[in-house]
Design an enzyme around this catalytic site. Structure first.
Site, PDB file in Angstrom:
ATOM      1  N   LEU A 142       0.964   2.868   1.686  1.00  0.00           N
ATOM      2  CA  LEU A 142       1.772   3.651   0.751  1.00  0.00           C
ATOM      3  C   LEU A 142       1.203   5.067   0.742  1.00  0.00           C
ATOM      4  CD1 LEU A 142       2.035   1.210  -2.315  1.00  0.00           C
ATOM      5  CD2 LEU A 142       3.827   1.687  -0.648  1.00  0.00           C
ATOM      6  N   ASP A 143       2.061   6.043   0.464  1.00  0.00           N
ATOM      7  CA  ASP A 143       1.584   7.422   0.361  1.00  0.00           C
ATOM      8  C   ASP A 143       0.597   7.555  -0.797  1.00  0.00           C
ATOM      9  OD1 ASP A 143       3.173   8.139   2.468  1.00  0.00           O
ATOM     10  OD2 ASP A 143       4.765   9.022   1.235  1.00  0.00           O
ATOM     11  N   LYS A 144      -0.230   8.566  -0.714  1.00  0.00           N
ATOM     12  CA  LYS A 144      -1.242   8.829  -1.744  1.00  0.00           C
ATOM     13  C   LYS A 144      -0.635   8.884  -3.139  1.00  0.00           C
ATOM     14  CE  LYS A 144      -4.474  12.476  -3.197  1.00  0.00           C
ATOM     15  NZ  LYS A 144      -5.035  13.805  -2.857  1.00  0.00           N
ATOM     16  N   THR A 146       2.264   7.605  -4.137  1.00  0.00           N
ATOM     17  CA  THR A 146       3.129   6.472  -4.471  1.00  0.00           C
ATOM     18  C   THR A 146       2.321   5.379  -5.158  1.00  0.00           C
ATOM     19  OG1 THR A 146       4.492   6.960  -2.527  1.00  0.00           O
ATOM     20  CG2 THR A 146       4.780   4.798  -3.544  1.00  0.00           C
ATOM     21  N   HIS A 261       7.544   8.979   5.182  1.00  0.00           N
ATOM     22  CA  HIS A 261       8.232   9.770   4.152  1.00  0.00           C
ATOM     23  C   HIS A 261       9.747   9.551   4.152  1.00  0.00           C
ATOM     24  CE1 HIS A 261       4.713  12.908   4.079  1.00  0.00           C
ATOM     25  NE2 HIS A 261       4.354  11.705   3.657  1.00  0.00           N
TER      26      HIS A 261
END
Length: 351
Positions: A142-144, A146, A261
């Site tokens: 997961l993105d930082k 999120t 993304h």
């Protein structure tokens, strides 16, 4: 005469040694004093940070608190971070451990990153099992910024099996996002390839962007197929509006593919509804804070000048794993997300 000269030399040497010792001693004292002064200055700086004027507005206090929490996650000892992740455990069995990923914590290391999930997996495994526990394994990322459901595997075999499920699109992933604007239509599918490009500006940087297979013919206004970009990846996202208010919407999103993304790009450039707090994809040609509608600022009780501190409102809400039996994992949004829903009056039940 020689004896007198020798005696004088010995006295001079002794005096010089005393002088050298004195100077060295003074140097050590001075060095110690400098170090002490540096430490004192650090303490004073820390106290100044702690004593910074607390914003009167609740929204600004929440934004500041979240920023400080993200900063602290990078400063705590790995054991403390592992304990935080352990306390956020949603589910575990003999194959997997499911955690609630906090906001602002990167999955992988990189420049300027002191703490990340990957680094503390061995410590977390010991906390969950025993001192001989095998380190946990990442199954996806997961993105930082999120938050939400994240699956870890207890061994390599389980990790490879689950990664294959993700790769072959057998894992059902549901995200929640608060977006600026209202998608039209309210429910649908965005099926547009995505590619990474360099943005040429005064501050050059890279972004993911759309690489559509079609364009509108200027003569007839019809869709004309174009040659696919060699580097573009297929990207498909289902979306559905759950609520709308205050120039914002609460969206349920299901990414069918897993491009970097993807959700952020499809919402911002495909539907024209960037995620609240997504300062990267709210503009194309520049890196600048997201511009918020007046009514949104009013409901959030936030000034536009402070909008740069607004966090990304993207949450991995639910994940379904088809293992020996289907495992449904649900994770409640973090407090800042829920508070924003309340402030914007995004009520799912009444929409």
């Amino acid at each position: 005469m020689a004896a007198v000269s020798g005696e004088l030399w010995r006295r001079s040497a002794a005096g010089l040694n005393r002088a050298v010792r004195s100077v060295c001693g003074t140097g050590r004292v001075l060095a110690g004093a400098v170090r002490a002064e540096e430490m004192a200055e650090r303490l004073r700086e820390r106290k100044r940070e702690e004593k910074q004027e607390v914003p009167k507005d609740p929204a600004q206090r929440r934004v500041r608190k979240l920023a400080m929490l993200s900063k602290k996650l990078q400063q705590v000892h790995p054991n403390v971070l592992a304990k935080i992740l352990k306390e956020g455990t949603l589910y575990q069995n003999e194959e997997i451990v499911v955690i609630n990923k906090p906001y602002g914590l990167p999955v992988h290391g990189g420049p300027g990153v002191k703490n990340c999930i990957t680094d503390v997996l061995p410590v977390l495994a010991k906390m969950l099992e025993n001192m001989k526990a095998e380190p946990l394994h990442l199954c996806h990322r997961l993105d930082k910024e999120t938050t939400g459901v994240m699956v870890l595997a207890r061994n390599k075999e389980a990790a490879e099996r689950i990664r294959l499920l993700f790769k072959t699109r057998q894992v059902e992933k549901i995200y929640w996002a608060i977006s600026l604007g209202d998608p039209d239509p309210a429910e649908g599918i965005v099926d547009i390839p995505i590619v990474e490009k360099e943005v040429q500006s005064h501050q050059s940087h890279y972004k993911m962007t759309l690489a559509p297979n079609y364009r509108l013919s200027p003569e007839e206004g019809k869709a004309v197929k174009v040659r696919k970009s060699r580097d573009a990846e297929s990207a498909v996202t289902r979306y559905r509006r759950l609520a709308r208010s205050s120039a914002c919407s609460l969206l349920e999103l299901q990414p069918i593919t897993g491009v970097k993304h993807q959700i952020r790009v499809h919402l911002a450039y495909g539907l024209g509804c960037p995620i609240l707090g997504d300062h990267k994809y709210s503009h194309w040609s520049k890196l600048a804070p997201q511009k918020l509608p007046e009514i949104t600022l009013k409901r959030l009780k936030l000034k536009q000048s402070k909008a740069r501190h607004l966090p990304l409102h993207l949450h991995a809400h639910r994940l379904a794993l088809p293992l020996d039996k289907r495992i449904d994992l649900v994770c409640k949004p973090p407090p800042f997300f829920l508070k924003t829903l309340e402030k914007l009056e995004l009520d799912i039940a009444t929409d």
